[in-house]
Design a protein around this motif. Structure first.
Motif, PDB file in Angstrom:
ATOM      1  N   ARG A 128     -50.300  23.853 -54.954  1.00  0.00           N
ATOM      2  CA  ARG A 128     -50.156  24.910 -53.846  1.00  0.00           C
ATOM      3  C   ARG A 128     -48.925  26.032 -53.991  1.00  0.00           C
ATOM      4  NH1 ARG A 128     -49.921  21.662 -48.969  1.00  0.00           N
ATOM      5  NH2 ARG A 128     -52.388  21.558 -48.954  1.00  0.00           N
ATOM      6  N   ASP A 130     -46.764  28.628 -52.302  1.00  0.00           N
ATOM      7  CA  ASP A 130     -46.323  28.944 -51.157  1.00  0.00           C
ATOM      8  C   ASP A 130     -46.026  30.304 -50.816  1.00  0.00           C
ATOM      9  OD1 ASP A 130     -45.755  26.164 -50.507  1.00  0.00           O
ATOM     10  OD2 ASP A 130     -43.793  25.981 -51.572  1.00  0.00           O
ATOM     11  N   ASP A 132     -48.391  32.848 -51.150  1.00  0.00           N
ATOM     12  CA  ASP A 132     -49.720  33.264 -50.375  1.00  0.00           C
ATOM     13  C   ASP A 132     -50.323  32.175 -49.792  1.00  0.00           C
ATOM     14  OD1 ASP A 132     -51.212  31.942 -52.389  1.00  0.00           O
ATOM     15  OD2 ASP A 132     -51.479  34.024 -53.392  1.00  0.00           O
ATOM     16  N   GLY A 133     -49.972  30.938 -49.785  1.00  0.00           N
ATOM     17  CA  GLY A 133     -50.508  29.897 -48.999  1.00  0.00           C
ATOM     18  C   GLY A 133     -51.816  29.186 -49.474  1.00  0.00           C
TER      19      GLY A 133
END
Length: 286
Positions: A128, A130, A132-133
């Motif tokens: 993941r 963090d 840009d999600g």
């Protein structure tokens, strides 16, 4: 949510897994090294399992470790797994999965879109970003491998230019964007050996984490026996009879794919059974 630190662990690093006497080693909680990464593999025999990448790069490299435990490459383990029946198949599947997913983590530490570091998520099956999600998932590159016979039912075996001497196998190659698997079969064979095929037929597949592939097996018949190797990827190719193969293997003139590989299964399907063991000869690098 499974507590990954409470799971039994298979140790994996750099394409190798920890074994003892040809069997996967599972370390219980409290007996595991400090982990750089834990990846949830699922439930096996009533226990939750993870693949554990140790922080210490030297962990498991001592051949005289406790209980003979050490890290070994999957290629070296294939034949032993294959000879052990269902237990070996289970070890093979776990080792292949652990190595494939660990390789993916090692090769994708950053977001391919923004370049920021990514972190493991969802039990290690996602990375993941963090920033840009976005979630990034493991990829598998499809590759084809094809057993080619002529009108006399001789089999085509080829030597790749980067292989050690005497090593031969089927033609194989990666599937390119926009291709079907069958189109990749025709293209690779035409490029590498100058042959035209007919009767392309699916045989089976096998995960091949070297570094992140699935090998898709086919058989086909060549419309001509006039071979024209490309001289770049393939340096030699020839059609051989079953008697030819048996003699070449016995005399150590030809080294074939290891047991447990889809290439070996395809070869033995054509041969009609197990191949003879070679006479003693000097070692061949793999």
């Amino acid at each position: 949510m499974v507590d990954l630190e409470a799971c039994h662990a298979i140790i994996v690093r750099d394409g190798s897994v920890m074994t003892a006497d040809g069997r996967l080693v599972e370390l219980a909680p409290g007996h595991q090294p400090a982990a750089m990464l834990r990846i949830y593999l699922g439930v096996d025999r009533g226990r939750d399992l993870v693949a554990l990448v140790p922080e210490d790069p030297a962990f498991g490299s001592d051949p005289d470790g406790i209980g003979g435990e050490r890290l070994r490459g999957l290629r070296d383990l294939l034949a032993g797994f294959w000879d052990r029946g269902p237990d070996g198949e289970r070890d093979h599947e776990l080792a292949t999965t652990a190595i494939a997913i660990a390789n993916w983590h090692a090769a994708h530490p950053r977001c391919s879109l923004c370049g920021e570091p990514t972190v493991p998520a969802m039990g290690g099956w996602v990375r993941r970003c963090d920033q840009d999600g976005r979630d990034h998932y493991p990829r598998t590159d499809p590759a084809i491998i094809v057993a080619i016979t002529d009108d006399e039912d001789r089999l085509l075996l080829a030597h790749a230019a980067h292989w050690s001497p005497r090593r031969f196998s089927h033609l194989a190659g990666y599937v390119e964007p926009g291709e079907t698997l069958e189109q990749a079969v025709h293209r690779e064979v035409a490029e590498e050996a100058g042959l035209t095929l007919t009767g392309v037929e699916y045989l089976g597949s096998q995960p091949w984490p070297f570094p992140a592939s699935v090998m898709v097996g086919f058989r086909a018949r060549a419309l001509t026996t006039e071979i024209a190797v490309d001289g770049v990827e393939i340096s030699e190719a020839r059609f051989v009879s079953r008697d030819d193969v048996a003699g070449l293997v016995r005399d150590g003139e030809m080294v074939l794919a290891p047991k447990g590989s889809i290439a070996r299964r395809m070869l033995e399907d054509w041969f009609g059974g197990e191949l003879p063991e070679p006479h003693a000869r000097g070692p061949v690098d793999v």
